[in-house]
Design a protein around this motif. Structure first.
Motif, PDB file in Angstrom:
ATOM      1  N   GLU A 184      48.989  41.520  41.444  1.00 12.53           N
ATOM      2  CA  GLU A 184      48.226  40.759  42.455  1.00 12.53           C
ATOM      3  C   GLU A 184      46.760  41.191  42.470  1.00 12.53           C
ATOM      4  O   GLU A 184      45.876  40.363  42.706  1.00 12.53           O
ATOM      5  CB  GLU A 184      48.855  40.950  43.844  1.00 12.53           C
ATOM      6  CG  GLU A 184      50.181  40.210  43.984  1.00 12.53           C
ATOM      7  CD  GLU A 184      50.808  40.356  45.367  1.00 12.53           C
ATOM      8  OE1 GLU A 184      51.906  39.794  45.562  1.00 12.53           O
ATOM      9  OE2 GLU A 184      50.218  41.007  46.257  1.00 12.53           O
ATOM     10  N   ALA A 185      46.526  42.477  42.219  1.00 14.93           N
ATOM     11  CA  ALA A 185      45.140  42.969  42.161  1.00 14.93           C
ATOM     12  C   ALA A 185      44.406  42.298  41.008  1.00 14.93           C
ATOM     13  O   ALA A 185      43.254  41.869  41.150  1.00 14.93           O
ATOM     14  CB  ALA A 185      45.130  44.489  41.993  1.00 14.93           C
ATOM     15  N   ARG A 186      45.078  42.211  39.864  1.00 15.66           N
ATOM     16  CA  ARG A 186      44.435  41.568  38.709  1.00 15.66           C
ATOM     17  C   ARG A 186      44.095  40.106  39.008  1.00 15.66           C
ATOM     18  O   ARG A 186      42.966  39.662  38.762  1.00 15.66           O
ATOM     19  CB  ARG A 186      45.346  41.632  37.467  1.00 15.66           C
ATOM     20  CG  ARG A 186      44.712  40.875  36.299  1.00 15.66           C
ATOM     21  CD  ARG A 186      45.549  40.849  35.057  1.00 15.66           C
ATOM     22  NE  ARG A 186      46.862  40.282  35.276  1.00 15.66           N
ATOM     23  CZ  ARG A 186      47.783  40.152  34.328  1.00 15.66           C
ATOM     24  NH1 ARG A 186      47.531  40.567  33.105  1.00 15.66           N
ATOM     25  NH2 ARG A 186      48.951  39.634  34.597  1.00 15.66           N
ATOM     26  N   ASP A 187      45.048  39.366  39.551  1.00 14.38           N
ATOM     27  CA  ASP A 187      44.806  37.946  39.826  1.00 14.38           C
ATOM     28  C   ASP A 187      43.689  37.781  40.852  1.00 14.38           C
ATOM     29  O   ASP A 187      42.829  36.909  40.722  1.00 14.38           O
ATOM     30  CB  ASP A 187      46.086  37.271  40.342  1.00 14.38           C
ATOM     31  CG  ASP A 187      47.146  37.198  39.261  1.00 14.38           C
ATOM     32  OD1 ASP A 187      46.813  37.474  38.089  1.00 14.38           O
ATOM     33  OD2 ASP A 187      48.306  36.891  39.586  1.00 14.38           O
ATOM     34  N   TRP A 188      43.719  38.628  41.874  1.00 18.98           N
ATOM     35  CA  TRP A 188      42.718  38.551  42.938  1.00 18.98           C
ATOM     36  C   TRP A 188      41.306  38.825  42.400  1.00 18.98           C
ATOM     37  O   TRP A 188      40.380  38.053  42.662  1.00 18.98           O
ATOM     38  CB  TRP A 188      43.051  39.550  44.044  1.00 18.98           C
ATOM     39  CG  TRP A 188      41.943  39.719  45.040  1.00 18.98           C
ATOM     40  CD1 TRP A 188      41.592  38.835  46.018  1.00 18.98           C
ATOM     41  CD2 TRP A 188      41.027  40.820  45.119  1.00 18.98           C
ATOM     42  NE1 TRP A 188      40.510  39.327  46.715  1.00 18.98           N
ATOM     43  CE2 TRP A 188      40.145  40.539  46.186  1.00 18.98           C
ATOM     44  CE3 TRP A 188      40.878  42.009  44.411  1.00 18.98           C
ATOM     45  CZ2 TRP A 188      39.109  41.408  46.549  1.00 18.98           C
ATOM     46  CZ3 TRP A 188      39.862  42.879  44.760  1.00 18.98           C
ATOM     47  CH2 TRP A 188      38.989  42.573  45.834  1.00 18.98           C
ATOM     48  N   VAL A 189      41.166  39.893  41.615  1.00 13.40           N
ATOM     49  CA  VAL A 189      39.813  40.252  41.152  1.00 13.40           C
ATOM     50  C   VAL A 189      39.331  39.252  40.104  1.00 13.40           C
ATOM     51  O   VAL A 189      38.136  38.947  40.029  1.00 13.40           O
ATOM     52  CB  VAL A 189      39.751  41.724  40.665  1.00 13.40           C
ATOM     53  CG1 VAL A 189      40.291  41.907  39.272  1.00 13.40           C
ATOM     54  CG2 VAL A 189      38.327  42.255  40.763  1.00 13.40           C
ATOM     55  N   TRP A 190      40.259  38.690  39.342  1.00 10.56           N
ATOM     56  CA  TRP A 190      39.880  37.673  38.368  1.00 10.56           C
ATOM     57  C   TRP A 190      39.325  36.431  39.073  1.00 10.56           C
ATOM     58  O   TRP A 190      38.278  35.907  38.717  1.00 10.56           O
ATOM     59  CB  TRP A 190      41.074  37.305  37.472  1.00 10.56           C
ATOM     60  CG  TRP A 190      40.754  36.230  36.473  1.00 10.56           C
ATOM     61  CD1 TRP A 190      41.263  34.961  36.445  1.00 10.56           C
ATOM     62  CD2 TRP A 190      39.834  36.336  35.369  1.00 10.56           C
ATOM     63  NE1 TRP A 190      40.722  34.264  35.398  1.00 10.56           N
ATOM     64  CE2 TRP A 190      39.828  35.086  34.722  1.00 10.56           C
ATOM     65  CE3 TRP A 190      39.013  37.350  34.887  1.00 10.56           C
ATOM     66  CZ2 TRP A 190      39.037  34.820  33.603  1.00 10.56           C
ATOM     67  CZ3 TRP A 190      38.221  37.094  33.780  1.00 10.56           C
ATOM     68  CH2 TRP A 190      38.238  35.849  33.148  1.00 10.56           C
ATOM     69  N   LYS A 191      40.029  36.008  40.120  1.00 14.73           N
ATOM     70  CA  LYS A 191      39.550  34.852  40.906  1.00 14.73           C
ATOM     71  C   LYS A 191      38.206  35.169  41.548  1.00 14.73           C
ATOM     72  O   LYS A 191      37.326  34.296  41.638  1.00 14.73           O
ATOM     73  CB  LYS A 191      40.560  34.479  41.993  1.00 14.73           C
ATOM     74  CG  LYS A 191      41.736  33.687  41.456  1.00 14.73           C
ATOM     75  CD  LYS A 191      42.628  33.168  42.588  1.00 14.73           C
ATOM     76  CE  LYS A 191      43.903  32.560  42.052  1.00 14.73           C
ATOM     77  NZ  LYS A 191      45.068  32.884  42.886  1.00 14.73           N
ATOM     78  N   LYS A 192      38.038  36.399  42.016  1.00 17.06           N
ATOM     79  CA  LYS A 192      36.786  36.813  42.640  1.00 17.06           C
ATOM     80  C   LYS A 192      35.638  36.716  41.626  1.00 17.06           C
ATOM     81  O   LYS A 192      34.555  36.228  41.940  1.00 17.06           O
ATOM     82  CB  LYS A 192      36.941  38.259  43.123  1.00 17.06           C
ATOM     83  CG  LYS A 192      35.924  38.701  44.138  1.00 17.06           C
ATOM     84  CD  LYS A 192      36.341  40.056  44.725  1.00 17.06           C
ATOM     85  CE  LYS A 192      35.245  40.624  45.598  1.00 17.06           C
ATOM     86  NZ  LYS A 192      35.022  42.054  45.354  1.00 17.06           N
ATOM     87  N   ILE A 193      35.907  37.146  40.405  1.00 15.34           N
ATOM     88  CA  ILE A 193      34.892  37.080  39.340  1.00 15.34           C
ATOM     89  C   ILE A 193      34.537  35.616  39.057  1.00 15.34           C
ATOM     90  O   ILE A 193      33.376  35.269  38.890  1.00 15.34           O
ATOM     91  CB  ILE A 193      35.412  37.780  38.054  1.00 15.34           C
ATOM     92  CG1 ILE A 193      35.485  39.296  38.269  1.00 15.34           C
ATOM     93  CG2 ILE A 193      34.531  37.440  36.849  1.00 15.34           C
ATOM     94  CD1 ILE A 193      36.266  40.039  37.208  1.00 15.34           C
ATOM     95  N   LYS A 194      35.567  34.783  39.035  1.00 19.66           N
ATOM     96  CA  LYS A 194      35.366  33.361  38.726  1.00 19.66           C
ATOM     97  C   LYS A 194      34.795  32.594  39.911  1.00 19.66           C
ATOM     98  O   LYS A 194      34.494  31.412  39.798  1.00 19.66           O
ATOM     99  CB  LYS A 194      36.713  32.723  38.315  1.00 19.66           C
ATOM    100  CG  LYS A 194      37.239  33.219  37.003  1.00 19.66           C
ATOM    101  CD  LYS A 194      36.415  32.656  35.849  1.00 19.66           C
ATOM    102  CE  LYS A 194      36.518  33.537  34.623  1.00 19.66           C
ATOM    103  NZ  LYS A 194      35.377  33.414  33.716  1.00 19.66           N
ATOM    104  N   GLY A 195      34.722  33.256  41.063  1.00 16.32           N
ATOM    105  CA  GLY A 195      34.137  32.615  42.240  1.00 16.32           C
ATOM    106  C   GLY A 195      35.077  31.692  42.990  1.00 16.32           C
ATOM    107  O   GLY A 195      34.641  30.845  43.753  1.00 16.32           O
ATOM    108  N   ASP A 196      36.409  31.861  42.783  1.00 21.25           N
ATOM    109  CA  ASP A 196      37.378  30.999  43.455  1.00 21.25           C
ATOM    110  C   ASP A 196      37.737  31.482  44.863  1.00 21.25           C
ATOM    111  O   ASP A 196      38.438  30.805  45.581  1.00 21.25           O
ATOM    112  CB  ASP A 196      38.688  30.906  42.654  1.00 21.25           C
ATOM    113  CG  ASP A 196      38.472  30.159  41.346  1.00 21.25           C
ATOM    114  OD1 ASP A 196      37.384  29.592  41.199  1.00 21.25           O
ATOM    115  OD2 ASP A 196      39.378  30.151  40.531  1.00 21.25           O
ATOM    116  N   ASN A 197      37.367  32.715  45.209  1.00 26.11           N
ATOM    117  CA  ASN A 197      37.675  33.160  46.578  1.00 26.11           C
ATOM    118  C   ASN A 197      36.648  34.161  47.083  1.00 26.11           C
ATOM    119  O   ASN A 197      35.675  34.443  46.409  1.00 26.11           O
ATOM    120  CB  ASN A 197      39.078  33.779  46.684  1.00 26.11           C
ATOM    121  CG  ASN A 197      39.233  35.039  45.857  1.00 26.11           C
ATOM    122  OD1 ASN A 197      38.369  35.384  45.049  1.00 26.11           O
ATOM    123  ND2 ASN A 197      40.330  35.749  46.060  1.00 26.11           N
TER     124      ASN A 197
END
Ligand code: DGI
Ligand code: FE
Ligand code: FE
Length: 180
Positions: free
Chosen positions: A167-180
């Protein structure tokens, strides 16, 4: 701390403290909290299995941690800081609690301790300088790459990946991509 840790783990702990302070200055986190969490994050790391398991039971931690030093030491460390050292700052406790797996919605302090643990000066892997540089320029990216490496390393040893790590990986990936 010296009584409970091997010499190398003691040196690592001071290294994480130092790196956490550097990153806190760069990223605008509370320097005192970063120093404290960095210094004590691995306080339970060298407990033998019997002592670790009795702490898991004593502090009412999840049973899945029994016999699992890799995942238990961070939860036990947070419980000791909270119950025996009187630490009540939830951000410090969470930074220690989740320093091994990370988790989704990590605070800045949590991310700093997670990254500092991996990139402190006494670590010896080849790309250390690259990761230190990345931590200073793009904390989320450093966090993401550390998680990716951890997952790869665990998979190559056929070990289970904890839900919080994924979940940490998915969360930080989305954060990098600007989705959240
Ligand atoms: O205590 P340190 O050696 O400084 O570093 P750490 O607390 O980040 O990692 C301790 C161990 O935990 C390391 O061998 C990798 C392992 N680990 C990290 N994430 C996971 C994990 N082990 C399992 N089974 N699942 C995870 O998601
Ligand atoms: Fe640790
Ligand atoms: Fe550590």
């Amino acid at each position: 701390m010296k009584d409970n840790l091997k010499e190398s783990r003691y040196i690592h702990s001071l290294g994480v403290e130092d790196m956490a302070v550097r990153l806190a200055k760069t990223w605008g986190a509370d320097i005192e909290k970063a120093a404290f969490a960095g210094r004590y994050h691995d306080i339970a790391k060298n407990f033998d299995e019997e002592r670790m398991d009795s702490c898991v039971i004593k502090y009412g931690l999840p049973e899945e941690l029994i016999g699992n030093n890799a995942l238990a030491h961070s939860k036990v460390a947070a419980a000791i800081l909270q119950n025996d050292f009187g630490v009540c700052d939830e951000d410090i406790l969470n930074a220690v609690r989740f320093h091994t797996t990370g988790r989704k919605d990590m605070s800045l302090l949590e991310e700093i301790i997670f990254v500092a643990d991996a990139v402190e000066d006494n670590r010896t892997y080849n790309d250390l300088k690259y990761y230190q540089q990345l931590a200073e320029t793009d904390l989320d990216r450093a966090c993401f790459e550390i998680i990716e490496y951890t997952i790869w390393a665990l998979e190559s040893k056929n070990r289970d990946i904890h839900k919080d790590t994924l979940e940490a990986r998915d969360w930080v990936w989305k954060k990098i991509k600007g989705d959240n």
